[in-house]
Design a protein around this motif. Sequence first.
Motif, short mmCIF file in Angstrom:
data_model
loop_
_atom_site.label_atom_id
_atom_site.label_comp_id
_atom_site.label_asym_id
_atom_site.label_seq_id
_atom_site.Cartn_x
_atom_site.Cartn_y
_atom_site.Cartn_z
N LEU A 224 -10.12 -16.42 45.94
CA LEU A 224 -10.11 -15.64 44.68
C LEU A 224 -9.62 -14.23 44.95
O LEU A 224 -8.81 -13.69 44.21
CB LEU A 224 -11.53 -15.57 44.11
N LYS A 225 -10.13 -13.65 46.07
CA LYS A 225 -9.69 -12.28 46.42
C LYS A 225 -8.19 -12.24 46.64
O LYS A 225 -7.52 -11.26 46.30
CB LYS A 225 -10.39 -11.82 47.70
N ALA A 226 -7.65 -13.30 47.25
CA ALA A 226 -6.20 -13.33 47.52
C ALA A 226 -5.41 -13.53 46.23
O ALA A 226 -4.20 -13.33 46.22
CB ALA A 226 -5.88 -14.44 48.52
N GLY A 227 -6.09 -13.96 45.16
CA GLY A 227 -5.42 -14.08 43.86
C GLY A 227 -5.00 -15.48 43.46
O GLY A 227 -4.24 -15.65 42.50
N SER B 82 4.57 -23.00 59.19
CA SER B 82 4.61 -21.57 59.52
C SER B 82 3.21 -21.00 59.74
O SER B 82 3.06 -19.97 60.40
CB SER B 82 5.34 -20.78 58.43
N GLY B 83 2.20 -21.69 59.20
CA GLY B 83 0.81 -21.28 59.43
C GLY B 83 0.56 -19.83 59.11
O GLY B 83 1.34 -19.19 58.41
N ASN B 84 -0.56 -19.30 59.64
CA ASN B 84 -0.87 -17.89 59.36
C ASN B 84 -0.12 -16.94 60.27
O ASN B 84 -0.13 -15.74 60.05
CB ASN B 84 -2.38 -17.66 59.53
N ILE C 22 -8.20 -19.81 56.45
CA ILE C 22 -8.83 -18.75 55.66
C ILE C 22 -10.26 -18.65 56.17
O ILE C 22 -11.23 -18.93 55.49
CB ILE C 22 -8.68 -19.01 54.13
N TRP C 23 -10.37 -18.29 57.44
CA TRP C 23 -11.65 -18.31 58.14
C TRP C 23 -12.46 -17.04 57.90
O TRP C 23 -13.68 -17.05 58.04
CB TRP C 23 -11.41 -18.45 59.66
N SER C 24 -11.74 -15.94 57.63
CA SER C 24 -12.47 -14.69 57.43
C SER C 24 -11.64 -13.81 56.49
O SER C 24 -10.50 -14.15 56.17
CB SER C 24 -12.66 -13.96 58.77
N ASP C 25 -12.21 -12.67 56.11
CA ASP C 25 -11.47 -11.77 55.21
C ASP C 25 -10.17 -11.29 55.85
O ASP C 25 -9.22 -10.95 55.14
CB ASP C 25 -12.34 -10.56 54.84
N ALA C 26 -10.13 -11.30 57.18
CA ALA C 26 -8.91 -10.85 57.87
C ALA C 26 -7.72 -11.75 57.53
O ALA C 26 -6.57 -11.33 57.68
CB ALA C 26 -9.14 -10.84 59.37
N ASP C 27 -7.99 -12.97 57.09
CA ASP C 27 -6.89 -13.89 56.75
C ASP C 27 -6.36 -13.68 55.33
O ASP C 27 -5.34 -14.27 54.96
CB ASP C 27 -7.36 -15.35 56.89
N ILE C 28 -7.06 -12.88 54.53
CA ILE C 28 -6.67 -12.76 53.12
C ILE C 28 -5.28 -12.13 52.94
O ILE C 28 -4.47 -12.67 52.19
CB ILE C 28 -7.76 -12.00 52.31
N PRO C 29 -4.96 -11.02 53.63
CA PRO C 29 -3.64 -10.39 53.37
C PRO C 29 -2.47 -11.34 53.57
O PRO C 29 -1.48 -11.28 52.83
CB PRO C 29 -3.60 -9.24 54.38
N ALA C 30 -2.55 -12.24 54.54
CA ALA C 30 -1.43 -13.17 54.77
C ALA C 30 -1.22 -14.06 53.54
O ALA C 30 -0.08 -14.37 53.17
CB ALA C 30 -1.72 -14.03 56.00
N VAL D 52 -17.60 -22.53 49.83
CA VAL D 52 -17.89 -21.43 48.90
C VAL D 52 -17.27 -20.13 49.42
O VAL D 52 -16.59 -19.39 48.69
CB VAL D 52 -19.42 -21.28 48.71
N ASP D 53 -17.46 -19.86 50.73
CA ASP D 53 -16.93 -18.62 51.31
C ASP D 53 -15.40 -18.60 51.20
O ASP D 53 -14.80 -17.56 50.88
CB ASP D 53 -17.33 -18.50 52.79
N ALA D 54 -14.79 -19.74 51.50
CA ALA D 54 -13.31 -19.80 51.45
C ALA D 54 -12.85 -19.63 50.00
O ALA D 54 -11.80 -19.02 49.74
CB ALA D 54 -12.83 -21.12 52.02
N THR D 55 -13.63 -20.16 49.06
CA THR D 55 -13.27 -20.02 47.64
C THR D 55 -13.29 -18.54 47.25
O THR D 55 -12.40 -18.05 46.54
CB THR D 55 -14.24 -20.84 46.76
N LYS D 56 -14.32 -17.82 47.72
CA LYS D 56 -14.41 -16.37 47.40
C LYS D 56 -13.18 -15.65 47.95
O LYS D 56 -12.58 -14.79 47.29
CB LYS D 56 -15.67 -15.77 48.02
N ARG D 57 -12.78 -16.02 49.17
CA ARG D 57 -11.61 -15.35 49.79
C ARG D 57 -10.34 -15.71 49.03
O ARG D 57 -9.46 -14.87 48.83
CB ARG D 57 -11.47 -15.76 51.26
#
Length: 685
Positions: free
Chosen positions: A163-166, A32-34, A76-84, A156-161
């Motif tokens: 974490l933000k996604a929970g 189903s991807g993003n 999870i390339w950018s913050d825009a991917d977090i809500p999904a 590291v960047d993807a890990t931060k995102r």
Amino acid sequence: MNERYKILFEPVKIGPVTAKNRFYQVPHAMGSGNDMPKTRAAQRGIKAEGGWGVINTGYCSIHPSSDDRPLPFSRIWSDADIPAHELMVKAVHEHDALAGIELFHGGAYTPNRHSRLTSLSPSGIQQRPPELDTMQITSPKVMDSQDIKNLIQWHVDATKRALKAGFDVIYCYAGMGFLPYHFLHPDFNKRTDGYGGSLKNRARLISEIISSMKETVDGKAAIAVRISTDELLGFKSDNAESEAHELFELIGELPDLWDLKLSEWAKECPSGRFAESGHMRPYNSFAKELTSKPVVGVGWFTSPDVMVKQISDGVLDFVGAARASIADPFLPNKILEGREDEIRECIGCNICASCYNGGIPVRCTQNPTMGEEWRRGWHPEKPKTKSTDSNILVIGGGPAGLETATTLSKRGYRVTIAEKEDRLGGRINHESILPGMSSYQRVVDYRYNQISQSELVETFLGNELKKEDVLDLGFDHVVTATGSKWNPSLLNEKLTPFNIGKMPNVLTPDDIFNGAETKDEVLIYDFDYYYMGGLLAEHLTNQGKKVSIISPFPSVSPWSFMSNEVNEIALRLHEKNIKTNKEEIIQIIEKDHVVTKNLVSHQTRETNYETLLIVGNRVPQRGLFDELISEENLSDHGIKSINNIGDSNAPGAVVHAIYSGHLYANTFDEGAEESDLKFEYATIQ
Ligand SMILES: Cc1cc2nc3c(=O)[nH]c(=O)nc-3n(C[C@H](O)[C@H](O)[C@H](O)COP(=O)(O)O)c2cc1C
Ligand code: SF4
């Protein structure tokens, strides 16, 4: 709960977080991807509701230099991917399960067809899969020191995102042919700098990634590593029993959890025809002696007893499962509630894998609701309750009829099944006795078990209904599920079938199933795409017949590439000494020989046969349905609807029959059109 399964419900600590039990849905893509975040969240949420302690995403790309199109991968390339991703985390947390994300960089494996970035690799060595869909005509670049720093930073960047996604568990994926694994692999890593040479050097990249990820999460989530062990176990080491042992001695304590798998997709996700439950044990059993961190392993676990054995033998801490969680998202809860006889056991058909290979949301033969949780609002255990007091006659007790009766009765409807044979099961009864196919019997077992406990279902065996019988019986709704028949046919040069009728010594699979004897030398003409030709060849060889195959395709059972079986089928035919002539069609059948034409060279030749078995196309058995719908005064007989489902509507694989039965049973009273379906569209950017 049965006492012996208690161990499966012990909580296990994974670094800073704790899983409530040992049921661990390993990372697996859902197709189903993003682009379909609601579909994805609903699929994962249902598994959490069913009791799985940890639920992971599939592989999730961390950077456009790891672009796996045309497959529908997560990213999870950018913050825009977090809500999904937040949608899935929320759905999983609602049921007290941990949510994990598998951060992935494919390196030389990902072709970057959309991003057009150059693929990355330790030493410029291309992965060379033999299949057209995964072949690449570009080579990857050799990573320089800046590329290595970038790769660590992307983790590291993807890990931060994440974490933000929970997410509670964040993976570094160092398996199969992907980038961190290629650094470990001596055939792919020929570097002469500090990241190549000795295993200690080859493991430096993965150590640096894990350490940076751990520093980033700072105790707020666990860091897991998914790694392939089979090849490393085979590589000699001067310092330990194998390179796998040495790696664990070097970095065994670094992550919070190890998740073990094999290095090839078809080997680590083999069909049940070619694997035993628990088959990965030889590749997993070394790890726990070398690390104090929890270890997850897979191996087509479907039965709670096999699961308990691997935990109590100290091989694993978590029962890792992809397919068992797809076939029955409620497997843990059923064990917890002492209802293990109600588990919808995976049959190992790999239709789920074929969906991923085909780039569509994952579907399942045993679980027809899989992939339809959001779109149709289906639930694997709780179909909608009935909306009328109708009673329904189901004609045919094969997969489609059984699924219809099971689901209708769960909805509260009264159902009668009329089956012309003296047992339920239809095609499954024939196919499951063929070599390696016994697990297909689970399709019948699960449904038979359900309907035999229901007071709402009556079954009449040995009961072949005619049109007049149906009209007189007084049912509100009638559904025919009368199956299909193999057709005696040949192909013309455009590979379109034409009927040849009955001929002496020319059989179809149905004749074999009905007990027809073959002579000693059997020639199989197989132009079915799927498993039947190779299976019958194996079956007849096991009976001492000399078998050979003619197929118009470049391989026998070519569609089985999708179910990860095509190479195993070729190997099995080779081992059984079954000669295969490919890219040929039979043009003429004479009394003792056939004339074939090669589709490449156009040359013709003659081949003798004693028995010719044609495994070609199937035709629906829809005679009764056609007679019934041609009746003008159905309402005079109290009949409100007549439907035709499964193979008698459109012959397909068992998955299609089950889905068709479920679709009918779950929607026949809705009046909804197929075109009313919801589809998810990616947000316009
Ligand atoms: C449909 C499907 C998709 C998969 N996708 C992934 C994936 O994205 N990442 C991964 O590490 N493994 C993936 N796998 C492999 C599984 O995680 C697992 O290792 C394998 O299926 C064996 O486990 P099982 O016998 O319980 O199915 C996938 C498996 C299936 C069936
Ligand atoms: S599709 Fe087949 S292999 Fe996959 S989970 Fe379902 S039953 Fe198992």
